[in-house]
Design a protein around this motif. Structure first.
Motif, mmCIF file in Angstrom:
data_model
loop_
_atom_site.group_PDB
_atom_site.id
_atom_site.type_symbol
_atom_site.label_atom_id
_atom_site.label_comp_id
_atom_site.label_asym_id
_atom_site.label_seq_id
_atom_site.Cartn_x
_atom_site.Cartn_y
_atom_site.Cartn_z
ATOM 1 N N GLY A 1 0.818 -1.213 0.000
ATOM 2 C CA GLY A 1 0.000 0.000 0.000
ATOM 3 C C GLY A 1 0.848 1.258 0.000
ATOM 4 N N VAL A 2 2.010 1.206 0.655
ATOM 5 C CA VAL A 2 2.895 2.372 0.679
ATOM 6 C C VAL A 2 3.420 2.664 -0.725
ATOM 7 C CG1 VAL A 2 5.026 3.342 1.617
ATOM 8 C CG2 VAL A 2 3.517 1.991 3.082
ATOM 9 N N VAL A 3 3.756 1.612 -1.473
ATOM 10 C CA VAL A 3 4.168 1.811 -2.871
ATOM 11 C C VAL A 3 3.064 2.516 -3.646
ATOM 12 C CG1 VAL A 3 4.722 0.638 -5.046
ATOM 13 C CG2 VAL A 3 5.754 -0.150 -2.903
ATOM 14 N N ASN A 4 1.833 2.065 -3.469
ATOM 15 C CA ASN A 4 0.713 2.674 -4.185
ATOM 16 C C ASN A 4 0.464 4.109 -3.745
ATOM 17 O OD1 ASN A 4 0.298 0.307 -5.636
ATOM 18 N ND2 ASN A 4 -1.158 -0.518 -4.155
ATOM 19 N N LEU A 5 0.623 4.389 -2.453
ATOM 20 C CA LEU A 5 0.454 5.760 -1.969
ATOM 21 C C LEU A 5 1.558 6.670 -2.505
ATOM 22 C CD1 LEU A 5 -0.579 5.104 1.758
ATOM 23 C CD2 LEU A 5 -2.059 5.884 -0.115
ATOM 24 N N ALA A 6 2.772 6.130 -2.615
ATOM 25 C CA ALA A 6 3.873 6.910 -3.188
ATOM 26 C C ALA A 6 3.582 7.248 -4.641
ATOM 27 C CB ALA A 6 5.176 6.128 -3.069
ATOM 28 N N ARG A 7 3.052 6.295 -5.372
ATOM 29 C CA ARG A 7 2.676 6.552 -6.765
ATOM 30 C C ARG A 7 1.580 7.606 -6.844
ATOM 31 N NH1 ARG A 7 6.708 4.745 -10.021
ATOM 32 N NH2 ARG A 7 6.977 2.468 -9.981
#
Length: 357
Positions: free
Chosen positions: A194-200
């Motif tokens: 989820g952190v990867v997706n939030l960074a994107r």
């Protein structure tokens, strides 16, 4: 324009529309009738147990849940909600302070009740103005603050949440070394997806290298995880491909740093050449028993994590030189992380300089 002025204008418009020659169904019938039609096509709405204030000035509907809250509070912090409340929203008659048939606007939202509830907890409950009602916010809270913070321009929650993530997914190796776990306290490791997706979503690219590092530890990265509202959270196919490729490259580079460190020669200042050479050979030989750890643990662990009792057994001069060599090797790998992953992260990394193990 005041709330009462908007409501007065709205009621007047309803009266005018009842006699207007307009083909629009919403102009031929009252807004409450339109809401009845919507209700027949959807599951029955239920009042939220936490956010249904008897003197609330607006009803928000997220999926099948109704929230009655204070429009002025949300409008103060969100220009998007402020604009929504100025629109010609449907009206429902409610009771306030013993008075019945008080017009209350109804605003339909596309967000999940779980996400909206996190936002309302931040603004509707009497608390410190900081988002950290909990000093250990959950992933669900941070995710809601960033996604809805961006969508509705809750600037303070949005920025504080990104700052929180930057503390656990830093862009400097020195900060990474101080962390005791891959994720914030109370989080599941899979939530790094989820952190990867939030960074994107946010464009905060500095979060990606360390978020990807955390994902590389997962054994079931393809399956993702289930969010608080029951929806799946997965990496995109592009990011899955990054993980598969980066894991091999990062592990290879990490093992090379470790072997290069322990294959060091004794220093000219060494007074115990024979003993120190023997200690280096023993340390190298012992790495055979650590292959699994080398493939599945933090690639930036110092060499002391892989030698018996954390002690190399060399003289002080050789130890200082080995510590420096290990640090510079790990730092060079850290600075290459964005390149290995295939992204450009402005300001990433730090100069190579000597530091203790």
């Amino acid at each position: 324009m005041s709330e009462s002025a908007r409501l007065t204008r709205k009621r007047a418009r309803e009266q005018e529309d009842s006699t207007a020659n307009d083909d629009s169904p919403l102009r031929k019938r009252s807004d409450s009738a339109a809401l009845d039609d919507v209700a027949r096509d959807r599951p029955a709405y239920k009042k939220d147990e936490e956010f249904w204030f008897g003197d609330g000035t607006v009803i928000l509907i997220a999926r099948d849940v109704e929230f009655r809250v204070y429009s002025g509070v949300l409008a103060t912090h969100s220009p998007i909600f402020r604009d929504k409340f100025c629109e010609d929203n449907p009206i429902r008659n409610v009771s306030i302070n013993g008075k019945s048939d008080v017009p209350c606007p109804v605003v339909m939202l596309t967000d999940s009740p779980e996400d909206l509830r996190h936002i309302l907890r931040a603004y509707m409950l009497p608390s410190d103005t900081s988002m950290f009602i909990s000093k250990q916010p959950s992933f669900a809270m941070i995710s809601a603050f960033i996604r809805l913070g961006k969508k509705y321009q809750f600037i303070s929650l949005y920025e504080q949440s990104l700052d929180f993530l930057k503390g656990f997914y830093p862009n400097r190796l020195e900060a990474w070394r101080k962390l005791t776990d891959w994720v914030p306290t109370g989080w599941d490791l899979s939530e790094s997806i989820g952190v990867v997706n939030l960074a994107r979503l946010s464009g905060e690219l500095s979060l990606l290298p360390t978020a990807f590092l955390s994902c590389l530890i997962l054994t079931s990265i393809v399956h993702g995880f289930t969010r608080e509202d029951g929806s799946p959270e997965n990496l995109s196919l592009e990011d899955l491909n990054i993980c598969f490729n980066a894991k091999t490259e990062i592990r290879k580079a990490s093992i090379k740093v470790l072997y290069t460190t322990l294959a060091a020669r004794t220093t000219p200042e060494c007074k115990t050449q024979t003993a120190c050479r023997r200690a280096f050979r023993t340390a190298l030989s012992s790495l055979r028993a650590c292959i699994d750890d080398l493939m599945d643990t933090d690639p930036f662990l110092p060499y002391t994590s892989y030698v018996k009792d954390g002690k190399l057994g060399v003289c002080s001069a050789c130890r200082v030189a080995t510590n420096e060599k290990c640090w510079n090797g790990r730092l060079a790998l850290w600075n290459r992380l964005p390149t290995i992953i295939g992204i450009d992260v402005p300001g990433w990394g730090e100069p190579v300089a000597a530091a203790a193990g």
